[in-house]
Motif scaffolding. Structure first.
Motif, PDB file in Angstrom:
ATOM      1  N   PRO A  99       1.012  -1.294   0.097  1.00  0.00           N
ATOM      2  CA  PRO A  99      -0.107  -0.053  -0.206  1.00  0.00           C
ATOM      3  C   PRO A  99       0.704   1.437  -0.055  1.00  0.00           C
ATOM      4  O   PRO A  99       1.711   1.582   0.876  1.00  0.00           O
ATOM      5  CB  PRO A  99      -0.732  -0.263   1.202  1.00  0.00           C
ATOM      6  N   ALA A 100       0.475   2.319  -0.913  1.00  0.00           N
ATOM      7  CA  ALA A 100       1.134   3.321  -0.919  1.00  0.00           C
ATOM      8  C   ALA A 100       1.161   4.381   0.202  1.00  0.00           C
ATOM      9  O   ALA A 100       1.958   5.131   0.533  1.00  0.00           O
ATOM     10  CB  ALA A 100       1.139   4.197  -2.283  1.00  0.00           C
ATOM     11  N   SER A 101       0.100   4.085   0.932  1.00  0.00           N
ATOM     12  CA  SER A 101      -0.095   4.736   2.261  1.00  0.00           C
ATOM     13  C   SER A 101       0.927   4.430   3.555  1.00  0.00           C
ATOM     14  O   SER A 101       0.903   5.272   4.339  1.00  0.00           O
ATOM     15  CB  SER A 101      -1.450   4.517   2.849  1.00  0.00           C
ATOM     16  N   PHE A 102       1.924   3.243   3.204  1.00  0.00           N
ATOM     17  CA  PHE A 102       2.606   3.000   4.286  1.00  0.00           C
ATOM     18  C   PHE A 102       3.953   4.002   4.314  1.00  0.00           C
ATOM     19  O   PHE A 102       4.107   4.793   3.428  1.00  0.00           O
ATOM     20  CB  PHE A 102       3.304   1.629   3.662  1.00  0.00           C
ATOM     21  N   GLU A 103       4.403   3.688   5.280  1.00  0.00           N
ATOM     22  CA  GLU A 103       5.595   4.643   5.813  1.00  0.00           C
ATOM     23  C   GLU A 103       6.706   4.552   4.451  1.00  0.00           C
ATOM     24  O   GLU A 103       6.900   3.631   3.978  1.00  0.00           O
ATOM     25  CB  GLU A 103       6.328   4.335   7.001  1.00  0.00           C
ATOM     26  N   LEU A 104       7.485   5.748   4.348  1.00  0.00           N
ATOM     27  CA  LEU A 104       8.435   5.815   3.235  1.00  0.00           C
ATOM     28  C   LEU A 104       9.455   4.652   3.537  1.00  0.00           C
ATOM     29  O   LEU A 104       9.834   3.990   2.625  1.00  0.00           O
ATOM     30  CB  LEU A 104       9.045   7.108   3.123  1.00  0.00           C
ATOM     31  N   GLU A 105       9.665   4.588   4.750  1.00  0.00           N
ATOM     32  CA  GLU A 105      10.876   3.567   5.074  1.00  0.00           C
ATOM     33  C   GLU A 105      10.507   2.204   4.676  1.00  0.00           C
ATOM     34  O   GLU A 105      11.349   1.145   4.314  1.00  0.00           O
ATOM     35  CB  GLU A 105      11.443   3.712   6.299  1.00  0.00           C
ATOM     36  N   ALA A 106       9.355   1.939   4.930  1.00  0.00           N
ATOM     37  CA  ALA A 106       8.740   0.598   4.517  1.00  0.00           C
ATOM     38  C   ALA A 106       8.638   0.435   3.273  1.00  0.00           C
ATOM     39  O   ALA A 106       9.000  -0.683   2.872  1.00  0.00           O
ATOM     40  CB  ALA A 106       7.149   0.314   5.137  1.00  0.00           C
ATOM     41  N   LEU A 107       8.256   1.219   2.439  1.00  0.00           N
ATOM     42  CA  LEU A 107       8.326   1.300   0.903  1.00  0.00           C
ATOM     43  C   LEU A 107       9.707   1.236   0.449  1.00  0.00           C
ATOM     44  O   LEU A 107       9.865   0.415  -0.600  1.00  0.00           O
ATOM     45  CB  LEU A 107       7.520   2.614   0.346  1.00  0.00           C
ATOM     46  N   LYS A 108      10.556   1.791   1.020  1.00  0.00           N
ATOM     47  CA  LYS A 108      12.082   1.497   0.675  1.00  0.00           C
ATOM     48  C   LYS A 108      12.460   0.021   0.924  1.00  0.00           C
ATOM     49  O   LYS A 108      13.344  -0.249  -0.118  1.00  0.00           O
ATOM     50  CB  LYS A 108      12.906   2.649   1.192  1.00  0.00           C
ATOM     51  N   ALA A 109      11.860  -0.382   2.042  1.00  0.00           N
ATOM     52  CA  ALA A 109      12.442  -1.498   2.106  1.00  0.00           C
ATOM     53  C   ALA A 109      11.743  -2.576   1.311  1.00  0.00           C
ATOM     54  O   ALA A 109      12.537  -3.775   0.671  1.00  0.00           O
ATOM     55  CB  ALA A 109      12.033  -2.244   3.860  1.00  0.00           C
ATOM     56  N   GLN A 110      10.541  -2.360   0.754  1.00  0.00           N
ATOM     57  CA  GLN A 110       9.808  -3.268  -0.213  1.00  0.00           C
ATOM     58  C   GLN A 110      10.831  -3.138  -1.342  1.00  0.00           C
ATOM     59  O   GLN A 110      11.057  -4.172  -2.380  1.00  0.00           O
ATOM     60  CB  GLN A 110       8.466  -2.775  -0.453  1.00  0.00           C
ATOM     61  N   ALA A 111      11.099  -1.715  -1.815  1.00  0.00           N
ATOM     62  CA  ALA A 111      11.801  -1.732  -3.230  1.00  0.00           C
ATOM     63  C   ALA A 111      13.005  -2.366  -3.188  1.00  0.00           C
ATOM     64  O   ALA A 111      13.428  -3.037  -4.287  1.00  0.00           O
ATOM     65  CB  ALA A 111      12.053  -0.416  -3.239  1.00  0.00           C
ATOM     66  N   ALA A 112      13.926  -2.244  -1.964  1.00  0.00           N
ATOM     67  CA  ALA A 112      15.229  -2.799  -2.010  1.00  0.00           C
ATOM     68  C   ALA A 112      15.016  -4.511  -2.045  1.00  0.00           C
ATOM     69  O   ALA A 112      15.923  -5.167  -2.580  1.00  0.00           O
ATOM     70  CB  ALA A 112      15.964  -2.594  -0.526  1.00  0.00           C
ATOM     71  N   ALA A 113      13.919  -5.131  -1.424  1.00  0.00           N
ATOM     72  CA  ALA A 113      13.638  -6.525  -1.354  1.00  0.00           C
ATOM     73  C   ALA A 113      13.181  -6.830  -2.758  1.00  0.00           C
ATOM     74  O   ALA A 113      13.699  -7.963  -3.115  1.00  0.00           O
ATOM     75  CB  ALA A 113      12.513  -6.755  -0.297  1.00  0.00           C
ATOM     76  N   ALA A 114      12.322  -6.169  -3.429  1.00  0.00           N
ATOM     77  CA  ALA A 114      11.982  -6.484  -4.829  1.00  0.00           C
ATOM     78  C   ALA A 114      13.070  -6.488  -5.757  1.00  0.00           C
ATOM     79  O   ALA A 114      13.107  -7.190  -6.737  1.00  0.00           O
ATOM     80  CB  ALA A 114      10.714  -5.506  -5.118  1.00  0.00           C
ATOM     81  N   ARG A 115      14.019  -5.407  -5.605  1.00  0.00           N
ATOM     82  CA  ARG A 115      15.339  -5.280  -6.447  1.00  0.00           C
ATOM     83  C   ARG A 115      16.122  -6.322  -6.154  1.00  0.00           C
ATOM     84  O   ARG A 115      16.535  -7.178  -7.381  1.00  0.00           O
ATOM     85  CB  ARG A 115      15.957  -4.058  -6.182  1.00  0.00           C
ATOM     86  N   THR A 116      16.331  -6.909  -5.000  1.00  0.00           N
ATOM     87  CA  THR A 116      17.060  -8.095  -4.719  1.00  0.00           C
ATOM     88  C   THR A 116      16.386  -9.304  -5.399  1.00  0.00           C
ATOM     89  O   THR A 116      17.118  -9.979  -5.899  1.00  0.00           O
ATOM     90  CB  THR A 116      17.448  -8.276  -3.302  1.00  0.00           C
ATOM     91  N   TYR A 117      15.223  -9.421  -5.139  1.00  0.00           N
ATOM     92  CA  TYR A 117      14.340 -10.722  -5.632  1.00  0.00           C
ATOM     93  C   TYR A 117      14.586 -10.701  -7.170  1.00  0.00           C
ATOM     94  O   TYR A 117      14.863 -11.775  -7.899  1.00  0.00           O
ATOM     95  CB  TYR A 117      12.934 -10.475  -5.307  1.00  0.00           C
ATOM     96  N   THR A 118      14.449  -9.407  -7.886  1.00  0.00           N
ATOM     97  CA  THR A 118      14.627  -9.525  -9.440  1.00  0.00           C
ATOM     98  C   THR A 118      15.980  -9.901  -9.675  1.00  0.00           C
ATOM     99  O   THR A 118      16.224 -10.602 -10.858  1.00  0.00           O
ATOM    100  CB  THR A 118      14.229  -8.128 -10.040  1.00  0.00           C
TER     101      THR A 118
END
Length: 350
Positions: A99-118
């Motif tokens: 959800p885009a309503s989440f905290e920015l640091e959580a979204l950044k963690a998701q971005a880094a996890a998604a990047r790593t997975y990719t």
């Protein structure tokens, strides 16, 4: 005569003093001009404030992001393959996964996890999408949404949420979760029932960085507690189709025996009608939100009370948001959920 000479000498002395003073004044006045020229005066006048700032006409070309240097082939649901920069692909994944309503640091963690997975997928041939690095099927890869569709879903928040996810991707540019210098399988899920579980408990393989840890989310999670009820006939039909040896005769209260908990307090396995069934298999068969469930059965039917959502391995997304609210940074969140890792720049093939 003597007096005249004295008077003349005195007058001559005064003249010498005056002449010397005039010479010194000329030297003091002319010396700056001789040394620096008239430019010194002109520069002083030009340096006076005018109320306007000087115009800097230097052209600065921004450096391309690390993510944009990596091209990702994405297999879409219509069978076509779209090539995107990794940054563009990650925006679509983060917008779909969290959800885009989440905290920015959580979204950044998701971005880094998604990047790593990719990154961990690159160079591997997958039967489901042999001509692409990844696909948009969440049972195989990661969720994906087109920016126009995301904006339509967000409505009035579209501009703010678009910028927020762009920041989450750009502020983690090139950063990946590494174990022994290589990208990990950065799996994630929605929410845990207080604790994540070891990978071996779900998939049968022990992975050093996918071990169970405490997870702080709770009742703020939508549908954190859910129930699923089946009639006796519905339950029999579903279970016997998969486990025909199960004995579902007699009192339904006796159908479930010998529940073995997993490390997070959920169900590792349970005997159903005398047949041992894993919690994961039962979850899949019955469409339960997680393996953290309890079950009651009587003449009215079979009811499962479930907590959390997802397979329970790796990063909990709602847990990441809870940690971000506590002040954790994105790399601290990642190190919380993935044991013994480092968060560092990574270049594919580098």
């Amino acid at each position: 005569m003597k007096n005249n000479l004295q008077n003349y000498g005195q007058r001559w002395g005064v003249k010498q003093v005056v002449a010397t003073a005039l010479a010194l004044l000329l030297v003091l006045f002319l010396l700056p001009l001789l040394l620096f020229g008239t430019g010194g005066l002109e520069q002083t006048e030009q340096a006076a404030p005018t109320g306007e700032l000087p115009i800097d006409r230097t052209v600065v070309t921004p450096s391309p992001s690390a993510d944009s240097q990596t091209q990702i082939r994405v297999a879409l649901t219509d069978g076509s393959v779209l090539t995107l920069g990794l940054d563009q692909y990650l925006w679509r994944v983060v917008a779909a996964e969290m959800p885009a309503s989440f905290e920015l640091e959580a979204l950044k963690a998701q971005a880094a996890a998604a990047r790593t997975y990719t990154l961990s997928k690159l160079g591997r041939t997958v039967e489901k999408h042999p001509d692409a690095d990844v696909c948009t099927d969440i049972t195989c890869c990661q969720a994906y949404i087109d920016p126009d569709q995301a904006a339509a879903n967000w409505g009035d928040n579209a501009a703010a949420y678009t910028a927020k996810i762009t920041s989450a991707v750009s502020e983690t540019d090139g950063m990946a979760v590494l174990y022994d210098g290589q990208p990990i399988q950065a799996v994630f899920f929605s929410s845990a029932a207080g604790r994540t579980v070891d990978a071996v408990e779900v998939w049968g393989n022990s992975v050093p960085y996918l071990t169970g840890v405490d997870s702080p989310e709770g009742d703020e999670v939508p549908n954190y507690h859910s129930t699923v009820t089946f009639t006796l006939e519905e339950f029999k039909s579903k279970l016997l189709a998969q486990y025909p040896d199960a004995d579902l005769s007699g009192d339904p209260a006796g159908w479930f025996q010998n529940t073995v908990p997993n490390s997070a307090g959920g169900v590792e396995q349970v005997d159903v009608g005398g047949v041992t069934v894993s919690g994961g298999a039962l979850r899949t068969l019955l469409g339960l939100r997680s393996t953290s469930f309890t079950v009651t059965a009587d003449s009215q039917g079979v009811t499962f009370s479930v907590t959390g959502y997802g397979h329970g391995v790796g990063m909990s997304q709602y847990g990441a948001n809870a940690l971000a609210r506590q002040g954790k940074t994105y790399d601290e969140i990642l190190k919380w959920y993935y044991t013994g890792v480092e968060v560092a720049p990574y270049t594919p093939g580098g």
